[in-house]
Design an enzyme around this catalytic site. Structure first.
Site, PDB file in Angstrom:
ATOM      1  N   HIS A   1       9.670 -24.308   8.886  1.00 10.17           N
ATOM      2  CA  HIS A   1       8.666 -24.978   9.717  1.00 10.17           C
ATOM      3  C   HIS A   1       7.238 -24.816   9.205  1.00 10.17           C
ATOM      4  O   HIS A   1       6.433 -25.740   9.311  1.00 10.17           O
ATOM      5  CB  HIS A   1       8.699 -24.433  11.152  1.00 10.17           C
ATOM      6  CG  HIS A   1       9.953 -24.771  11.898  1.00 10.17           C
ATOM      7  ND1 HIS A   1       9.994 -24.897  13.264  1.00 10.17           N
ATOM      8  CD2 HIS A   1      11.222 -24.996  11.469  1.00 10.17           C
ATOM      9  CE1 HIS A   1      11.230 -25.193  13.654  1.00 10.17           C
ATOM     10  NE2 HIS A   1      11.994 -25.249  12.578  1.00 10.17           N
TER      11      HIS A   1
ATOM     12  N   CYS B   1       3.236  -3.093   3.943  1.00  7.60           N
ATOM     13  CA  CYS B   1       2.413  -1.945   4.314  1.00  7.60           C
ATOM     14  C   CYS B   1       3.124  -1.209   5.437  1.00  7.60           C
ATOM     15  O   CYS B   1       4.324  -1.404   5.629  1.00  7.60           O
ATOM     16  CB  CYS B   1       0.989  -2.376   4.675  1.00  7.60           C
ATOM     17  SG  CYS B   1       0.807  -3.404   6.146  1.00  7.60           S
TER      18      CYS B   1
ATOM     19  N   ASP C   1       0.871  -1.175   0.000  1.00  5.38           N
ATOM     20  CA  ASP C   1       0.000   0.000   0.000  1.00  5.38           C
ATOM     21  C   ASP C   1       0.911   1.229   0.000  1.00  5.38           C
ATOM     22  O   ASP C   1       2.133   1.112  -0.186  1.00  5.38           O
ATOM     23  CB  ASP C   1      -1.001  -0.040   1.161  1.00  5.38           C
ATOM     24  CG  ASP C   1      -0.348   0.230   2.517  1.00  5.38           C
ATOM     25  OD1 ASP C   1       0.898   0.346   2.589  1.00  5.38           O
ATOM     26  OD2 ASP C   1      -1.092   0.323   3.514  1.00  5.38           O
TER      27      ASP C   1
ATOM     28  N   THR D   1       2.826  -1.375   8.789  1.00 10.84           N
ATOM     29  CA  THR D   1       3.226  -2.282   9.872  1.00 10.84           C
ATOM     30  C   THR D   1       3.466  -3.710   9.410  1.00 10.84           C
ATOM     31  O   THR D   1       4.082  -4.495  10.140  1.00 10.84           O
ATOM     32  CB  THR D   1       2.124  -2.338  10.936  1.00 10.84           C
ATOM     33  OG1 THR D   1       0.926  -2.832  10.307  1.00 10.84           O
ATOM     34  CG2 THR D   1       1.862  -0.969  11.552  1.00 10.84           C
TER      35      THR D   1
ATOM     36  N   HIS E   1       6.321 -31.159  10.581  1.00 15.48           N
ATOM     37  CA  HIS E   1       5.888 -29.831  10.135  1.00 15.48           C
ATOM     38  C   HIS E   1       4.764 -29.956   9.108  1.00 15.48           C
ATOM     39  O   HIS E   1       3.818 -29.177   9.119  1.00 15.48           O
ATOM     40  CB  HIS E   1       7.070 -29.052   9.567  1.00 15.48           C
ATOM     41  CG  HIS E   1       8.098 -28.712  10.598  1.00 15.48           C
ATOM     42  ND1 HIS E   1       7.781 -28.207  11.834  1.00 15.48           N
ATOM     43  CD2 HIS E   1       9.449 -28.839  10.585  1.00 15.48           C
ATOM     44  CE1 HIS E   1       8.876 -28.019  12.534  1.00 15.48           C
ATOM     45  NE2 HIS E   1       9.913 -28.394  11.804  1.00 15.48           N
TER      46      HIS E   1
END
Ligand code: RB5
Length: 146
Positions: free
Chosen positions: A102, A69, A12, A71, A138
């Site tokens: 993992h 973005c 963004d 955060t 996994h």
């Protein structure tokens, strides 16, 4: 070697400048990069670009995705709603390596207001260069939520 060739990337407005640096870095390293927008720092809605990138993975057009973005949080929340997507928000190399080994994460999310470009490029490299472990335990755990 992880065998990764094609990477879809989106952002963004908050991630636009970092996305440009990541694209150049990946091109310099010889990857094919699909830039799914946005195309400026003008305010826009991150879920649109999360969808653009995750669709490329769902269609098998891209091997991995990267979403940036402010955060990284909104992008990771939006991406993880999509079937077949395992998006990981990573701002350190240990997490980027572990989530590939993992969780077989197929999307890396970054927060451009959280991490500087130097570390971000190292995290990107770790993510794209680390293969899934293919370990049975996994795989079993991933199948429990995929
Ligand atoms: C945009 O201001 C900001 O909310 C967005 O970039 C992101 O941080 C959302 O999670």
């Amino acid at each position: 070697m992880s065998g990764i060739k094609k990477i879809a990337i989106g952002c963004d407005h908050g991630g636009y400048e970092l996305k440009k640096e990541i694209i150049q870095h990946l091109l310099d390293r010889g990857f094919d990069v699909l830039d799914q927008g946005c195309d400026s720092t003008e305010s826009c809605d991150y879920p649109i670009y999360a969808k653009e990138v995750t669709e490329k993975i769902q269609q098998g057009v891209a091997d991995l995705g990267i979403l940036v973005c402010g955060t990284g949080i909104g992008m990771s929340m939006a991406a993880n709603k999509e079937p077949g997507i395992r998006a990981a928000l990573c701002h350190d190399n240990f997490s980027a390596q572990a989530t590939r080994e993992h969780n077989d994460a197929n999307v890396l999310c970054l927060g451009a207001r959280v991490i500087g470009p130097g570390l971000a490029l190292m995290v990107v490299d770790t993510f794209v260069d680390t293969p899934f472990s293919n370990d049975e335990r996994h795989k079993r755990r991933i199948s429990m939520y995929s």
